[in-house]
Design a protein around this motif. Structure first.
Motif, PDB file in Angstrom:
ATOM      1  N   UNK A   1      -8.671  55.238 -69.598  1.00  0.00           N
ATOM      2  CA  UNK A   1      -8.077  54.399 -70.684  1.00  0.00           C
ATOM      3  C   UNK A   1      -8.726  54.570 -72.078  1.00  0.00           C
ATOM      4  N   UNK A   2     -10.313  54.231 -71.782  1.00  0.00           N
ATOM      5  CA  UNK A   2     -11.120  54.153 -73.051  1.00  0.00           C
ATOM      6  C   UNK A   2     -11.010  55.753 -73.528  1.00  0.00           C
ATOM      7  N   UNK A   3     -11.355  56.718 -72.770  1.00  0.00           N
ATOM      8  CA  UNK A   3     -11.408  58.064 -73.110  1.00  0.00           C
ATOM      9  C   UNK A   3     -10.194  58.655 -73.840  1.00  0.00           C
ATOM     10  N   UNK A   4      -8.973  57.922 -73.669  1.00  0.00           N
ATOM     11  CA  UNK A   4      -7.892  58.473 -74.185  1.00  0.00           C
ATOM     12  C   UNK A   4      -8.015  58.588 -75.823  1.00  0.00           C
ATOM     13  N   UNK A   5      -8.947  57.431 -76.310  1.00  0.00           N
ATOM     14  CA  UNK A   5      -8.873  57.100 -77.547  1.00  0.00           C
ATOM     15  C   UNK A   5      -9.476  58.206 -78.416  1.00  0.00           C
ATOM     16  N   UNK A   6     -10.581  58.681 -77.936  1.00  0.00           N
ATOM     17  CA  UNK A   6     -11.394  59.981 -78.747  1.00  0.00           C
ATOM     18  C   UNK A   6     -10.335  61.109 -78.845  1.00  0.00           C
ATOM     19  N   UNK A   7      -9.745  61.383 -77.654  1.00  0.00           N
ATOM     20  CA  UNK A   7      -8.634  62.426 -77.614  1.00  0.00           C
ATOM     21  C   UNK A   7      -7.934  62.193 -78.559  1.00  0.00           C
ATOM     22  N   UNK A   8      -7.093  61.094 -78.462  1.00  0.00           N
ATOM     23  CA  UNK A   8      -6.299  60.874 -79.711  1.00  0.00           C
ATOM     24  C   UNK A   8      -6.557  60.850 -80.905  1.00  0.00           C
ATOM     25  N   UNK A   9      -7.818  60.564 -81.320  1.00  0.00           N
ATOM     26  CA  UNK A   9      -8.193  60.418 -82.702  1.00  0.00           C
ATOM     27  C   UNK A   9      -8.667  61.928 -83.227  1.00  0.00           C
ATOM     28  N   UNK A  10      -9.274  62.741 -82.031  1.00  0.00           N
ATOM     29  CA  UNK A  10      -9.651  64.115 -82.550  1.00  0.00           C
ATOM     30  C   UNK A  10      -8.335  65.017 -82.840  1.00  0.00           C
ATOM     31  N   UNK A  11      -7.332  64.828 -82.127  1.00  0.00           N
ATOM     32  CA  UNK A  11      -6.047  65.421 -82.233  1.00  0.00           C
ATOM     33  C   UNK A  11      -5.528  65.119 -83.624  1.00  0.00           C
ATOM     34  N   UNK A  12      -5.379  63.769 -83.700  1.00  0.00           N
ATOM     35  CA  UNK A  12      -4.727  63.309 -85.071  1.00  0.00           C
ATOM     36  C   UNK A  12      -5.397  63.835 -86.426  1.00  0.00           C
ATOM     37  N   UNK A  13      -6.750  63.627 -86.187  1.00  0.00           N
ATOM     38  CA  UNK A  13      -7.266  64.150 -87.454  1.00  0.00           C
ATOM     39  C   UNK A  13      -7.570  65.125 -87.823  1.00  0.00           C
TER      40      UNK A  13
END
Ligand code: F6R
Length: 363
Positions: free
Chosen positions: A329-341
């Motif tokens: 759940x925590x590591x979903x965040x960097x994965x989302x942020x990398x894709x988004x940016x």
């Protein structure tokens, strides 16, 4: 309304601390640190098997849950993407629980999988974000994700809320089956309760991920590696990147790379390595070295207590230390942020990527 955000996806990423807290509070007594699944008219103790089914990101949430149900509840799990599952004619046991995961609750293949399980006399549960949806209507029990409306086509907060529900359900199953005692229940629920605060800390590091994404935005191909409960995050990372940035990406089980795909690695291929501290950390770090030795550009995602990498890395991202149970759940965040940016740098239509629809009601 996007508020102060440039895209719905950014807004929805930032809503996660709040909506995850809200979802966890629905399935757990936070003060007592116990799970409590409302209206679950299923005897988890006597279940023969759990069948998990969904599409895309919802399928990946199920894949994480497979690790949880097996490890913490010793429950056999069957899982497949709905478009395959519905045609397989899979034999299902008398006393089985089938769980359908869908943000929209309208995905045609997932609904068809549900109807197959109904014919096979399974207990039917659904984890949906839209409570007045076809999948919810045809289920024996509806376990809502309380993520609020998700507008961006790329699923973000619905995914982490699906994981939060599944985590509570896995704890409940482990408890019912005698594999989780009071102390472990406190520990696991405690780990969930801590998450919103840790996620907020990751969000405060957003600029760092945006800077890395700038470098990634020039790539043609990318790989994501993960192991165990974080292997599905590698798949999710690759899907998220593909769908909004149009960069080709693949996710692999870190230990599987050497069986073929390592041939793809050269100095033009960034490789995101998802390696939180824990049981599989060492093994994943050695897979990372194999990639670095072949010139791959590494983006390491690990925890503050993870050891220093033994190889050259393009980025060494440190997340707050977190209980291994909730690390996906925590590591979903960097994965989302990398894709988004990465998508923002490339100037794509983040909220409405080409060729995609928010709700896939065609088969
Ligand atoms: C990816 C994405 C899709 C959906 C999939 C299932 O970001 O959004 O892969 O997860 O189409 O949709 P639902 O959850 O509505 O059944």
């Amino acid at each position: 309304d996007k508020g102060n955000y440039r895209h719905f996806m950014a807004k929805e990423i930032h809503e996660q601390p709040e909506v995850i807290a809200h979802t966890i509070a629905h399935y757990a007594d936070l003060a007592e640190r116990r799970v409590d699944i409302p209206n679950l008219a299923v005897d988890l103790a006597s279940l023969e098997r759990v069948t998990l089914c969904g599409c895309g990101t919802a399928f990946y949430a199920g894949l994480v849950a497979k690790y949880w149900f097996e490890q913490y509840a010793r429950l056999p799990v069957e899982i497949d993407v709905a478009s395959e599952f519905r045609y397989r004619e899979a034999p299902l046991p008398e006393n089985g629980l089938a769980i359908f995961i869908s943000q929209s609750g309208e995905t045609a293949d997932t609904l068809a999988g549900l109807r197959y399980c109904r014919e096979q006399r399974q207990h039917i549960a659904s984890i949906v974000n839209v409570q007045h949806s076809s999948i919810a209507r045809e289920s024996d029990v509806v376990l809502p994700t309380l993520a609020g409306p998700e507008i961006g086509v790329a699923s973000t907060k619905a995914f982490t809320c699906q994981l939060a529900v599944l985590a509570c359900l896995a704890i409940a199953a482990g408890k019912a089956r005698g594999h989780i005692d009071d102390a472990l229940e406190h520990e696991l629920v405690g780990a969930l309760v801590e998450l919103p605060r840790l996620i907020s800390r990751v969000l405060r590091e957003e600029q760092g991920f945006a800077d890395i994404a700038h470098q990634l935005s020039h790539a043609q191909d990318m790989l994501y590696l993960g192991r165990g409960v974080n292997y599905p995050l590698a798949l999710e990372g690759a899907l998220k990147l593909k769908e909004i940035s149009y960069i080709h990406a693949e996710g692999f089980a870190a230990g599987e790379l050497k069986h073929g795909a390592i041939a793809l690695i050269d100095e033009n291929v960034p490789v995101v390595v998802i390696a939180p501290p824990g049981r599989t950390h060492e093994k994943t770090m050695s897979n990372m070295q194999e990639v670095a030795a072949r010139g791959g550009k590494i983006v390491l995602l690990t925890g503050e207590s993870g050891g220093a990498p033994d190889c050259e890395v393009m980025a060494d991202c440190r997340l707050p230390d977190v209980h291994e149970f909730v690390s996906p759940i925590l590591y979903a965040l960097p994965v989302q942020l990398l894709a988004y940016h990465t998508a923002v740098w490339r100037g794509t239509d983040v909220d409405q990527p080409r060729n995609l629809a928010k709700s896939v009601t065609v088969e």
